[in-house]
Design a protein around this motif. Sequence first.
Motif, PDB file in Angstrom:
ATOM      1  N   ALA A 198       0.830  -1.205   0.000  1.00  0.00           N
ATOM      2  CA  ALA A 198       0.000   0.000   0.000  1.00  0.00           C
ATOM      3  C   ALA A 198       0.866   1.257   0.000  1.00  0.00           C
ATOM      4  O   ALA A 198       0.541   2.239  -0.673  1.00  0.00           O
ATOM      5  CB  ALA A 198      -0.935  -0.007   1.214  1.00  0.00           C
ATOM      6  N   LYS A 227       2.149   1.871  -3.460  1.00  0.00           N
ATOM      7  CA  LYS A 227       1.101   2.456  -4.299  1.00  0.00           C
ATOM      8  C   LYS A 227       0.947   3.948  -4.024  1.00  0.00           C
ATOM      9  O   LYS A 227       0.742   4.730  -4.947  1.00  0.00           O
ATOM     10  CB  LYS A 227      -0.221   1.723  -4.080  1.00  0.00           C
ATOM     11  CG  LYS A 227      -0.205   0.302  -4.630  1.00  0.00           C
ATOM     12  CD  LYS A 227      -1.531  -0.380  -4.384  1.00  0.00           C
ATOM     13  CE  LYS A 227      -1.547  -1.779  -4.947  1.00  0.00           C
ATOM     14  NZ  LYS A 227      -2.869  -2.422  -4.765  1.00  0.00           N
ATOM     15  N   GLU A 228       1.058   4.346  -2.756  1.00  0.00           N
ATOM     16  CA  GLU A 228       1.001   5.771  -2.415  1.00  0.00           C
ATOM     17  C   GLU A 228       2.165   6.523  -3.048  1.00  0.00           C
ATOM     18  O   GLU A 228       2.013   7.648  -3.528  1.00  0.00           O
ATOM     19  CB  GLU A 228       1.012   5.948  -0.902  1.00  0.00           C
ATOM     20  CG  GLU A 228      -0.276   5.502  -0.234  1.00  0.00           C
ATOM     21  CD  GLU A 228      -0.182   5.461   1.281  1.00  0.00           C
ATOM     22  OE1 GLU A 228       0.865   5.841   1.843  1.00  0.00           O
ATOM     23  OE2 GLU A 228      -1.173   5.048   1.911  1.00  0.00           O
ATOM     24  N   THR A 248      -6.859   7.010  -6.574  1.00  0.00           N
ATOM     25  CA  THR A 248      -6.642   6.471  -5.232  1.00  0.00           C
ATOM     26  C   THR A 248      -5.775   5.228  -5.311  1.00  0.00           C
ATOM     27  O   THR A 248      -5.535   4.693  -6.401  1.00  0.00           O
ATOM     28  CB  THR A 248      -7.974   6.087  -4.547  1.00  0.00           C
ATOM     29  OG1 THR A 248      -8.561   4.997  -5.260  1.00  0.00           O
ATOM     30  CG2 THR A 248      -8.943   7.251  -4.499  1.00  0.00           C
ATOM     31  N   VAL A 249      -5.356   4.751  -4.147  1.00  0.00           N
ATOM     32  CA  VAL A 249      -4.546   3.532  -4.069  1.00  0.00           C
ATOM     33  C   VAL A 249      -5.337   2.333  -4.606  1.00  0.00           C
ATOM     34  O   VAL A 249      -4.763   1.418  -5.202  1.00  0.00           O
ATOM     35  CB  VAL A 249      -4.103   3.291  -2.604  1.00  0.00           C
ATOM     36  CG1 VAL A 249      -3.431   1.955  -2.435  1.00  0.00           C
ATOM     37  CG2 VAL A 249      -3.166   4.408  -2.153  1.00  0.00           C
ATOM     38  N   ASN A 270      -2.208  -5.427  -0.790  1.00  0.00           N
ATOM     39  CA  ASN A 270      -1.844  -4.229  -0.029  1.00  0.00           C
ATOM     40  C   ASN A 270      -1.268  -4.524   1.345  1.00  0.00           C
ATOM     41  O   ASN A 270      -0.427  -3.792   1.832  1.00  0.00           O
ATOM     42  CB  ASN A 270      -3.059  -3.314   0.140  1.00  0.00           C
ATOM     43  CG  ASN A 270      -3.429  -2.621  -1.145  1.00  0.00           C
ATOM     44  OD1 ASN A 270      -2.661  -2.584  -2.094  1.00  0.00           O
ATOM     45  ND2 ASN A 270      -4.620  -2.072  -1.182  1.00  0.00           N
TER      46      ASN A 270
END
Length: 117
Positions: free
Chosen positions: A32, A35-36, A52-53, A67
Amino acid sequence: MARRQDQLEIKFRLTDGSDIGPKSFPAATSIATLKESILAQWPNDKENGPRTVKDVKLISAGKILENNRTVGECQSPLCDIPGGVTTMHVVVQPPAMEKEKKAGSEPKQNKCVCVIL
């Protein structure tokens, strides 16, 4: 069992063949968080970027990464060369709202077609 590296060099390959990175991440970094990082570094000139993620899927060694897992857990001993750069593929899913709008605007019709030869 061999000890995993503490830092991993990762680059993210976009669907058009361009790359984000490489950048160094600790092995304890969650997917996660990766991804950010992709969202923060996404090129402004690219169309249909993730919002968004949840819009981003990461693929490494043919597997979609979850994630809640860490980079160290997802590392493949066959594909990752110690000291090398790991390439993860980035797939952007279209937002769910657009899919719902399309489905809602067109009423479903059941049709039956018969062909007599």
